[in-house]
Enzyme design. Structure first.
Site, PDB file in Angstrom:
ATOM      1  N   ASP A 212       1.388  -1.475  -0.495  1.00 43.81           N
ATOM      2  CA  ASP A 212       0.120  -0.265  -0.359  1.00 43.81           C
ATOM      3  C   ASP A 212       1.527   1.066   0.284  1.00 43.81           C
ATOM      4  OD1 ASP A 212      -2.744   0.622   0.245  1.00 43.81           O
ATOM      5  OD2 ASP A 212      -1.954   1.667   2.250  1.00 43.81           O
ATOM      6  N   GLU A 271       1.443  -0.861  -5.287  1.00 43.23           N
ATOM      7  CA  GLU A 271       0.812   0.643  -5.345  1.00 43.23           C
ATOM      8  C   GLU A 271       2.100   1.950  -5.017  1.00 43.23           C
ATOM      9  OE1 GLU A 271      -3.842   2.799  -3.874  1.00 43.23           O
ATOM     10  OE2 GLU A 271      -1.781   1.955  -2.652  1.00 43.23           O
TER      11      GLU A 271
HETATM   12  C1  GLC Z   1      -4.224   2.809  -1.230  1.00 42.90           C
HETATM   13  C2  GLC Z   1      -5.770   2.223  -0.660  1.00 42.90           C
HETATM   14  C3  GLC Z   1      -6.776   3.123  -0.012  1.00 42.90           C
HETATM   15  C4  GLC Z   1      -6.519   3.553   1.077  1.00 42.90           C
HETATM   16  C5  GLC Z   1      -4.938   4.604   1.411  1.00 42.90           C
HETATM   17  C6  GLC Z   1      -4.068   4.379   2.489  1.00 42.90           C
HETATM   18  O1  GLC Z   1      -4.494   3.918  -2.350  1.00 42.90           O
HETATM   19  O2  GLC Z   1      -6.019   1.502  -2.114  1.00 42.90           O
HETATM   20  O3  GLC Z   1      -7.700   2.084  -0.409  1.00 42.90           O
HETATM   21  O4  GLC Z   1      -7.348   4.935   1.306  1.00 42.90           O
HETATM   22  O5  GLC Z   1      -3.809   3.379   0.385  1.00 42.90           O
HETATM   23  O6  GLC Z   1      -3.464   3.514   3.155  1.00 42.90           O
END
Ligand code: GLC
Length: 538
Positions: A212, A271
């Site tokens: 994340d 991500e």
């Molecule tokens: C990422 C996740 C999202 C979350 C954010 C904070 O972007 O995909 O859903 O709100 O991180 O952890």
């Protein structure tokens, strides 16, 4: 169905299905999906033909940000089940040939994490506070935030501590909600803790981790103001004081060493929202993370030039570091594909065409639960039902992400379309979702579900996904057409207003046209917003 024995690591060309646990399937009837429900749904995923599942966070959490505010990284939230059920889920998945990827949330913890509670109870400058990013405020009274950074969810990225030190209250950084304090990744304890968390889940048999906010861990120690120097597009820009800083790569190298100490092909997927494909490629260098989500492709509009540029940039940048590309059309943070591509019949047609395009590209592909059912974004949720912090923190200016998180329909005849035995559902489902339920689509050969299933099976048997085996080459078939060959196979998407002719003799092995429900078709033209997979006669 027997599967060919893979010759390369599975993650290089896998189809990964994203399970959003709270909305997948509810076993205990409280209206929130759970791990037991996922176990029950695994058969449907194996039938779909995917190679792996990725689970969004199911760890103990106050659920301020749907589980991305983790208060214990080594447990299961009772809302979702327990560790024994998780172990069962891994075993049941593996028995069906499905790998299991879990979410790791390293940028921040919950404010209810024992570390943060201890930090609040401790004095400024204490080791407890140094795991997070506490700073004195500006101004004579220290009552202005340390800098002008903004939370992704709206409002300032700093909150002042009350209680322990009410007069000289420090501020702490949270790039997301105030209940998600950012960790300090220069802190040795933080680094050691996360390596240990990786081991905890690897020892339980997981096959990988989705990282994340991978591009957010490192912050400029000087904490300079942004002073309007960066666009607020959400994509990171180089030189930014808290996105995509070079120091993050050291963290990933250390994680890679941990992972490589385990047998089997375990993987990471990052991500990282980055504008620059070459910067993204740095995350997937051979001693770092294996793969990264390709948001460039997700964000491209339904336009030949944009899609082609997204594919080109992705392939070029990834080839430079020897990493496979990933292709993503939707996830739990973005508007669902059918709606993004225009909604209604046109949006549905384009979503079908986009899916075939995605599955024909070299690399791995991600399917977000419900995408295979063609679920649209739910745009008319009552305000009182909305739970995403974005909605409240922007004073309702942004609707937030609840519309893509509505529990998915399984069975047209049952309460909550089979999502939950009691009919409870943490977000209300639209009345007409029974029409899109899995059981109905199973019986309808022209459904989105059938298209996904055929595409995934064909992709495997045609070898389109085999890296190296089928080189990628663009075919020039005019300004409205996106076409490429992969060895003996051609994928052709018509984005123009009029039908286009197939490039020569051969067999259409799959068409996204809902009118062409058969496996093969004798049509020689491709209609607007349709992708066909075509095998030219040699
Ligand atoms: C990422 C996740 C999202 C979350 C954010 C904070 O972007 O995909 O859903 O709100 O991180 O952890």
């Amino acid at each position: 169905m027997s599967r060919p024995i893979p010759t390369t690591p599975w993650w290089r060309d896998a189809v990964v299905y994203q399970v959003y646990p709270r909305s997948f399937r509810d076993h205990d009837g409280d209206g929130v999906g759970d791990l037991r429900g996922i176990v029950e749904g695994l058969g449907a995923l194996a039938e779909l033909g995917v190679d792996a599942i990725w689970l969004n966070p199911f760890y103990p959490s106050p659920q301020v940000d749907a589980g991305y505010d983790v208060s214990d990284h080594r447990e299961v939230d009772p809302l979702f089940g327990d560790l024994a059920t998780f172990d069962e889920l891994v075993a049941a998945s593996h028995a069906l040939g499905l790998r299991v990827v879990v979410d790791l949330v390293p940028n921040h913890t919950s404010d209810q994490h024992p570390w943060f509670r201890r930090a609040l109870a401790a004095a400024p400058g204490s080791p407890e506070r140094q795991r997070y990013l506490f700073r004195p405020g500006r101004g004579a009274l220290g009552d202005r935030p340390p800098n002008d950074w903004q939370s992704v969810f709206g409002g300032p990225a700093w909150t002042r501590v009350r209680g322990h030190d009410p007069t000289a209250g420090e501020w702490y950084l949270h790039l997301f909600a105030p209940q998600q304090p950012d960790l300090d990744w220069t802190n040795a304890e933080v680094r050691a803790e996360y390596e240990d968390v990786l081991r905890f889940w690897l020892d339980r048999g997981v096959d990988g981790f989705r990282i994340d906010v991978a591009h957010g861990l490192a912050k400029d120690p000087g904490m300079p103001d942004l002073s309007g120097r960066f666009a607020t597009s959400g994509l990171a820009h180089s030189g930014h004081p808290h996105w995509d800083r070079d120091e993050v790569h050291e963290v990933f190298r250390s994680w890679r060493r941990v992972l490589d100490g385990y047998p089997g092909d375990r993987m990471f997927v990052a991500e990282a929202y980055l504008a620059d494909a070459m910067r993204l490629a740095r995350y997937v260098r051979s001693d770092e993370l294996h793969t990264a989500f390709n948001f460039r492709f997700l964000m491209a509009t339904w336009d030949v030039a944009e899609l082609r540029a997204a594919v080109d940039e992705t392939l070029t940048s990834h080839a430079a570091v020897g990493a496979p590309a990933t292709w993503v059309l939707s996830n739990h943070d973005v508007v669902r594909t059918v709606t993004r591509y225009g909604g209604g019949v046109a949006g549905h047609r384009r979503a079908r065409a986009a899916a075939l395009l995605m599955f024909a590209l070299p690399g791995s592909a991600y399917v977000y639960q419900g995408e295979e059912l063609g679920l649209p974004e739910v745009v008319d949720l009552p305000d009182s039902a909305r739970q995403d912090p974005t909605y409240r923190r922007t004073g309702g200016a942004l609707p937030g992400r609840d519309g893509c998180r509505v529990p998915i329909p399984w069975d047209a005849e049952r309460p909550a379309c089979g999502f939950s035995p009691t009919g409870a559902s943490w977000l209300p489902q639209p009345k007409d979702w029974s029409l899109l339920s899995r059981d109905r689509q199973q019986r309808d050969g022209s459904s989105m579900l059938h298209l996904y299933r055929r595409a995934i099976a064909l992709r495997r048997s045609l070898g389109t996904a085999a890296p190296g085996a089928a080189p990628f080459e663009w075919l020039d078939l005019g300004p409205d057409v996106l076409a490429f060959s992969r060895g003996s196979f051609v994928s052709l998407t018509n984005l123009g207003p009029t039908p286009v002719r197939l490039p020569g003799p051969g067999e259409v092995v799959l068409s996204s046209d809902p009118a062409a429900s058969d496996r093969t078709t004798s049509e020689r033209t491709v209609a607007t917003d349709v992708t066909v997979w075509f095998e030219p006669t040699a």
